[in-house]
Design a protein around this motif. Sequence first.
Motif, mmCIF file in Angstrom:
data_model
loop_
_atom_site.group_PDB
_atom_site.id
_atom_site.type_symbol
_atom_site.label_atom_id
_atom_site.label_comp_id
_atom_site.label_asym_id
_atom_site.label_seq_id
_atom_site.Cartn_x
_atom_site.Cartn_y
_atom_site.Cartn_z
ATOM 1 N N ALA A 94 0.813 -1.217 0.000
ATOM 2 C CA ALA A 94 0.000 0.000 0.000
ATOM 3 C C ALA A 94 0.844 1.263 0.000
ATOM 4 O O ALA A 94 0.378 2.335 -0.412
ATOM 5 N N GLU A 95 2.081 1.173 0.463
ATOM 6 C CA GLU A 95 2.955 2.345 0.566
ATOM 7 C C GLU A 95 3.796 2.587 -0.680
ATOM 8 O O GLU A 95 4.507 3.587 -0.762
ATOM 9 N N LEU A 96 3.700 1.699 -1.659
ATOM 10 C CA LEU A 96 4.561 1.805 -2.842
ATOM 11 C C LEU A 96 4.008 2.797 -3.857
ATOM 12 O O LEU A 96 2.804 3.032 -3.941
ATOM 13 N N THR A 97 4.922 3.369 -4.632
ATOM 14 C CA THR A 97 4.547 4.161 -5.803
ATOM 15 C C THR A 97 5.066 3.421 -7.033
ATOM 16 O O THR A 97 5.785 2.418 -6.928
ATOM 17 N N ILE A 98 4.751 3.933 -8.205
ATOM 18 C CA ILE A 98 5.109 3.234 -9.435
ATOM 19 C C ILE A 98 6.617 3.181 -9.642
ATOM 20 O O ILE A 98 7.111 2.369 -10.433
ATOM 21 N N LYS A 99 7.384 4.004 -8.928
ATOM 22 C CA LYS A 99 8.842 3.931 -9.086
ATOM 23 C C LYS A 99 9.424 2.678 -8.430
ATOM 24 O O LYS A 99 10.565 2.315 -8.693
ATOM 25 N N ASN A 100 8.640 2.005 -7.596
ATOM 26 C CA ASN A 100 9.077 0.731 -7.040
ATOM 27 C C ASN A 100 9.054 -0.333 -8.141
ATOM 28 O O ASN A 100 8.076 -0.447 -8.889
ATOM 29 N N ASN A 101 10.101 -1.105 -8.251
ATOM 30 C CA ASN A 101 10.223 -2.076 -9.340
ATOM 31 C C ASN A 101 9.100 -3.097 -9.364
ATOM 32 O O ASN A 101 8.599 -3.474 -10.425
ATOM 33 N N PHE A 102 8.697 -3.573 -8.189
ATOM 34 C CA PHE A 102 7.636 -4.570 -8.137
ATOM 35 C C PHE A 102 6.328 -3.992 -8.674
ATOM 36 O O PHE A 102 5.666 -4.586 -9.523
ATOM 37 N N LEU A 103 5.961 -2.811 -8.170
ATOM 38 C CA LEU A 103 4.697 -2.214 -8.582
ATOM 39 C C LEU A 103 4.740 -1.804 -10.050
ATOM 40 O O LEU A 103 3.757 -1.978 -10.778
#
Length: 286
Positions: free
Chosen positions: A8-17
């Motif tokens: 829930a805390e991720l943004t699109i810059k996170n590789n997984f997301l």
Amino acid sequence: MSQTKTLAELTIKNNFLFSAVMLDPENCRGLLEIILGISIDRVIVSREQCLIYHPEYRSVRLDIYARDSRNTHYNVEMQVSPKPALTKRCRYYHSQMDMELLLAGTDYTGLPDTYVIFICDFDPFGRQRYIYTFENCCMEDGQIMLNEGCKTIFLSTRGTNRSEISAELAAFLEFAGADLAGSQGEFDSAYVRQLQTSIRNIKNSREMRERYMIFEELLKEERSEGKTEGRIEATAEAILELLEVLGPVPGHLSSVICSETDLELLKKWHRLAARSTSVQQFINNM
């Protein structure tokens, strides 16, 4: 040590997301159209090459590999911080795509065009540009292009030349560089709103939450293995340094020490090397 973020805390810059979002062919097609400024009929995303769908591979490959209806192949990856030899990675990705096609039976004369695209949350070349595009040309005459079909593109969220790019690309890069609160705000871009909807669906998916947990466990395992490998290598080097003080180290002994993967045994040899008065004494007591 930083605490692991929840999905829930991720943004699109996170590789997984980013990978989870771009596995949707429409999201991937939209991004490629915005970056390249062309219309693409259809995109096929290679799911089997993504960790999200195959965690048993014990791999952290999270780049997106896709091809379009013209058989142009794309490799797209998010980069949140500068890494050594990032430009050499471009060369590797291009060669990797070519090799996979050749192994599948494609003749080199039929190799398709390939794009390697990095989306960077930093300026990779320090020129304040949003986009840097590279292809091979003649150094003596810049009008002569090699036309081998390879292009490399770096996008930067830190550019300042907004008037030179499309409004859609500017909106995407603003979205990609935003923090969590900023990424959830209002954007005057149909494509960014499409991505926001996809992200909400992913974060609300129990299956994706479970996959993210598996991914984090694999990352921890890989980091732990990397640390252990580093300690093994350092201990072997320390043993050899101690022995070299005592005299010439035979090649076969050096090979045995460098090929040993049992850290506890290497520690034992290190203590032995520290107590030994000759290389032969060390060999006799191994």
